[in-house]
Design a protein around this motif. Structure first.
Motif, PDB file in Angstrom:
ATOM      1  N   VAL A  12       0.829  -1.212   0.000  1.00  0.00           N
ATOM      2  CA  VAL A  12       0.000   0.000   0.000  1.00  0.00           C
ATOM      3  C   VAL A  12       0.866   1.265   0.000  1.00  0.00           C
ATOM      4  O   VAL A  12       0.384   2.358  -0.285  1.00  0.00           O
ATOM      5  CB  VAL A  12      -1.010   0.053   1.179  1.00  0.00           C
ATOM      6  N   ILE A  69      -5.610  -0.732  -5.269  1.00  0.00           N
ATOM      7  CA  ILE A  69      -6.616  -1.638  -4.677  1.00  0.00           C
ATOM      8  C   ILE A  69      -6.497  -3.033  -5.296  1.00  0.00           C
ATOM      9  O   ILE A  69      -6.596  -4.049  -4.603  1.00  0.00           O
ATOM     10  CB  ILE A  69      -8.052  -1.096  -4.903  1.00  0.00           C
ATOM     11  N   SER A 183     -15.714  -4.725   3.360  1.00  0.00           N
ATOM     12  CA  SER A 183     -15.386  -3.421   3.962  1.00  0.00           C
ATOM     13  C   SER A 183     -14.745  -3.559   5.342  1.00  0.00           C
ATOM     14  O   SER A 183     -13.872  -2.776   5.713  1.00  0.00           O
ATOM     15  CB  SER A 183     -16.652  -2.560   4.095  1.00  0.00           C
ATOM     16  N   GLY A 186     -11.006  -4.058   5.339  1.00  0.00           N
ATOM     17  CA  GLY A 186     -10.230  -3.063   4.607  1.00  0.00           C
ATOM     18  C   GLY A 186      -9.439  -3.654   3.438  1.00  0.00           C
ATOM     19  O   GLY A 186      -8.637  -2.970   2.824  1.00  0.00           O
ATOM     20  N   GLN A 202     -15.813  -3.092  -1.516  1.00  0.00           N
ATOM     21  CA  GLN A 202     -15.608  -2.368  -0.264  1.00  0.00           C
ATOM     22  C   GLN A 202     -16.303  -1.014  -0.326  1.00  0.00           C
ATOM     23  O   GLN A 202     -16.306  -0.365  -1.381  1.00  0.00           O
ATOM     24  CB  GLN A 202     -14.123  -2.096  -0.013  1.00  0.00           C
ATOM     25  N   ALA A 204     -15.124   1.917   0.366  1.00  0.00           N
ATOM     26  CA  ALA A 204     -13.822   2.544   0.610  1.00  0.00           C
ATOM     27  C   ALA A 204     -13.978   3.748   1.528  1.00  0.00           C
ATOM     28  O   ALA A 204     -13.023   4.207   2.158  1.00  0.00           O
ATOM     29  CB  ALA A 204     -13.174   2.961  -0.712  1.00  0.00           C
ATOM     30  N   TYR A 207     -12.457   2.093   5.721  1.00  0.00           N
ATOM     31  CA  TYR A 207     -11.044   2.065   6.110  1.00  0.00           C
ATOM     32  C   TYR A 207     -10.084   2.594   5.046  1.00  0.00           C
ATOM     33  O   TYR A 207      -9.012   3.087   5.385  1.00  0.00           O
ATOM     34  CB  TYR A 207     -10.626   0.662   6.545  1.00  0.00           C
ATOM     35  N   ILE A 208     -10.407   2.448   3.768  1.00  0.00           N
ATOM     36  CA  ILE A 208      -9.462   2.907   2.747  1.00  0.00           C
ATOM     37  C   ILE A 208      -9.317   4.422   2.841  1.00  0.00           C
ATOM     38  O   ILE A 208      -8.215   4.956   2.967  1.00  0.00           O
ATOM     39  CB  ILE A 208      -9.907   2.451   1.341  1.00  0.00           C
ATOM     40  N   THR A 218     -15.389   0.399  -4.086  1.00  0.00           N
ATOM     41  CA  THR A 218     -14.448  -0.321  -4.949  1.00  0.00           C
ATOM     42  C   THR A 218     -14.968  -1.739  -5.184  1.00  0.00           C
ATOM     43  O   THR A 218     -15.427  -2.399  -4.248  1.00  0.00           O
ATOM     44  CB  THR A 218     -13.053  -0.422  -4.303  1.00  0.00           C
ATOM     45  N   ALA A 248      -8.695   9.181  -1.365  1.00  0.00           N
ATOM     46  CA  ALA A 248      -8.796   7.745  -1.056  1.00  0.00           C
ATOM     47  C   ALA A 248      -7.418   7.096  -1.153  1.00  0.00           C
ATOM     48  O   ALA A 248      -7.046   6.266  -0.321  1.00  0.00           O
ATOM     49  CB  ALA A 248      -9.781   7.074  -2.007  1.00  0.00           C
ATOM     50  N   LEU A 252      -5.287   5.260   1.753  1.00  0.00           N
ATOM     51  CA  LEU A 252      -4.773   3.890   1.604  1.00  0.00           C
ATOM     52  C   LEU A 252      -3.313   3.770   2.033  1.00  0.00           C
ATOM     53  O   LEU A 252      -2.894   2.727   2.533  1.00  0.00           O
ATOM     54  CB  LEU A 252      -4.928   3.454   0.140  1.00  0.00           C
ATOM     55  N   ILE A 255      -3.223   2.731   5.660  1.00  0.00           N
ATOM     56  CA  ILE A 255      -4.241   1.788   6.159  1.00  0.00           C
ATOM     57  C   ILE A 255      -3.619   0.712   7.053  1.00  0.00           C
ATOM     58  O   ILE A 255      -4.223   0.295   8.042  1.00  0.00           O
ATOM     59  CB  ILE A 255      -5.049   1.162   5.000  1.00  0.00           C
TER      60      ILE A 255
END
Ligand SMILES: *Cc1c(COP(=O)(O)O)cnc(C)c1O
Length: 396
Positions: A12, A69, A183, A186, A202, A204, A207-208, A218, A248, A252, A255
């Motif tokens: 990430v 992602i 979701s 994450g 998710q 997003a 958590y994203i 997403t 976003a 990420l 995360i």
């Protein structure tokens, strides 16, 4: 525990960016663009083969987020939408035709239940809500026109886990598509595509994004489903703003550290609640007392900061309401509001007994949903201890 898959923290940090493409800048630029220009008639007429061709098909900023992602979820590609719910409706509309049947867990995110009962029937699509712990028994609910099995694990409000590999195996044997709402993890603590699921969606938003300031959805798809989901998204005109995609992607980047912290704080707070005499039950899959703890240990590498607990309610309704207000209205650190996954803590009452149709939910419990943020765990526990004292004073 609370690590994510191997290398996720590295991934990430590095996926979805290329300094060479942006004058050396660490992050991709925010491309606010609807029109994309082409230098020649030949290039214009061949634009369908270009990834960047018109704003609704995505900008370089959105594509950077998609790529990151996809790497996190192990997907062939990711389709973005302007909210988690928009992603879910896109997946359902992409995969279901008139006359089809879809299986949806009874503890599905509430607005998805409404989508299934209010919109899909108008298109001739039928839904069966199934008990989330059904596992391989899902086979008995499959009909000739079942085209999609929806999953959500842990499910909303009551946090049952599903036996995802068992359900994926049943679906694969019959050529039925599967999609899961991922979701809660994450995309960090659970990898649905590696377990045979076709699409991991998710919110997003949670958590994203991680900072309670952007809505985004997403759909991370395997090679079998990507074209269908992407085409439906294009037909519906689903797209995201470049500023939102940028935020976003920025969320990420952190995360892994956020969720590792929220995993640890969540377990500490859940243990405090479990030991508290007023708490009847704690719904946290990471606790050994949770009925699905073995599945969590088998399939997950950590827990998010979202879980539930229940207090035994006084039989007298007015007293029960007074106790709830006394407990909630004076909270110092926990906010009261929808959504979760941000850096801040939230606490809300929930009413699962009012909506479930395939599972029994006790009506004499005061269900609560808690989200722990990035605060000091001891401060959160002190706020909750004081809240439970206020409940006790008014419940007796
Ligand atoms: C919040 C939520 C969604 C919807 O996300 P939005 O971006 O708010 O539309 C979907 N699934 C789950 C499990 C959620 O909690």
């Amino acid at each position: 525990m609370g690590q994510g898959g191997s290398g996720d923290a590295t991934l990430v940090t590095h996926e979805g960016r290329s300094a060479a493409d942006h004058h050396g800048a660490v992050n991709p630029a925010v491309y606010r663009a609807s029109t994309i220009l082409f230098p020649t008639v030949a290039a214009f007429n061949a634009r369908k083969s270009q990834r960047v061709r018109y704003g609704t098909h995505g900008t370089p900023t959105a594509h950077a987020l998609e790529d990151a992602i996809s790497a996190l979820e192990g997907a062939a590609g990711t389709v973005l939408a302007p909210s988690g719910l928009a992603t879910i409706s896109n997946v359902m509309l992409a995969l279901l035709d008139g006359g089809d049947h879809v299986l949806v867990p009874d503890n599905v995110y509430g607005p998805v239940r409404s989508l299934c009962t209010k919109l899909l029937p108008r298109m001739g699509v039928r839904t069966t809500f199934y008990p989330p712990r059904i596992g391989a028994g899902i086979e008995t609910l499959v009909e000739p026109r079942t085209r999609l099995i929806w999953l959500e694990s842990p499910g909303s409000l009551t946090f049952e886990l599903q036996d995802v590999p068992a359900i994926a195996a049943v679906a694969q044997a019959r050529g039925i598509a599967t999609a899961i709402d991922n979701s809660w993890s994450g995309g960090l603590f659970f990898k649905p595509l590696a377990m045979g699921i076709d699409i991991s969606v998710q919110a997003a938003t949670k958590y994203i994004v991680g900072h309670s300031d952007v809505l985004m959805g997403t759909a991370a798809c395997n090679g079998r489903t990507l074209a269908k989901i992407a085409d439906a998204g294009s037909l519906l005109g689903l797209c995201v703003g470049a500023d939102d995609a940028y935020l976003a992607l920025r969320g990420l980047r952190t995360i892994a550290v956020r969720m590792q912290r929220q995993h640890a704080t969540g377990i500490a707070v859940a243990e405090f609640l479990e030991a508290h005499p007023l708490v009847a039950e704690v719904f946290h899959p990471g606790l050994p007392s949770h009925p699905d703890h073995a599945i969590w240990k088998r399939d997950f590498t950590g827990a998010s900061g979202l879980f539930g607990f229940a207090l035994r309610e006084p039989a007298d309704k007015a007293r029960a309401e007074a106790a709830l207000s006394a407990m909630m209205d004076e909270l110092r650190l926990f906010g009261m509001g929808a959504s979760w996954g941000g850096y801040e803590s939230l606490l809300v009452p929930t009413y699962p007994d009012r909506i479930r149709t395939a599972t029994e939910v006790p009506a004499d419990l005061r269900f609560m949903r808690i989200h722990v943020g990035l605060e000091e765990p001891a401060d959160l526990i002190a706020d909750l201890a004081a809240a439970l004292d206020r409940w006790k004073e008014h419940a007796q």
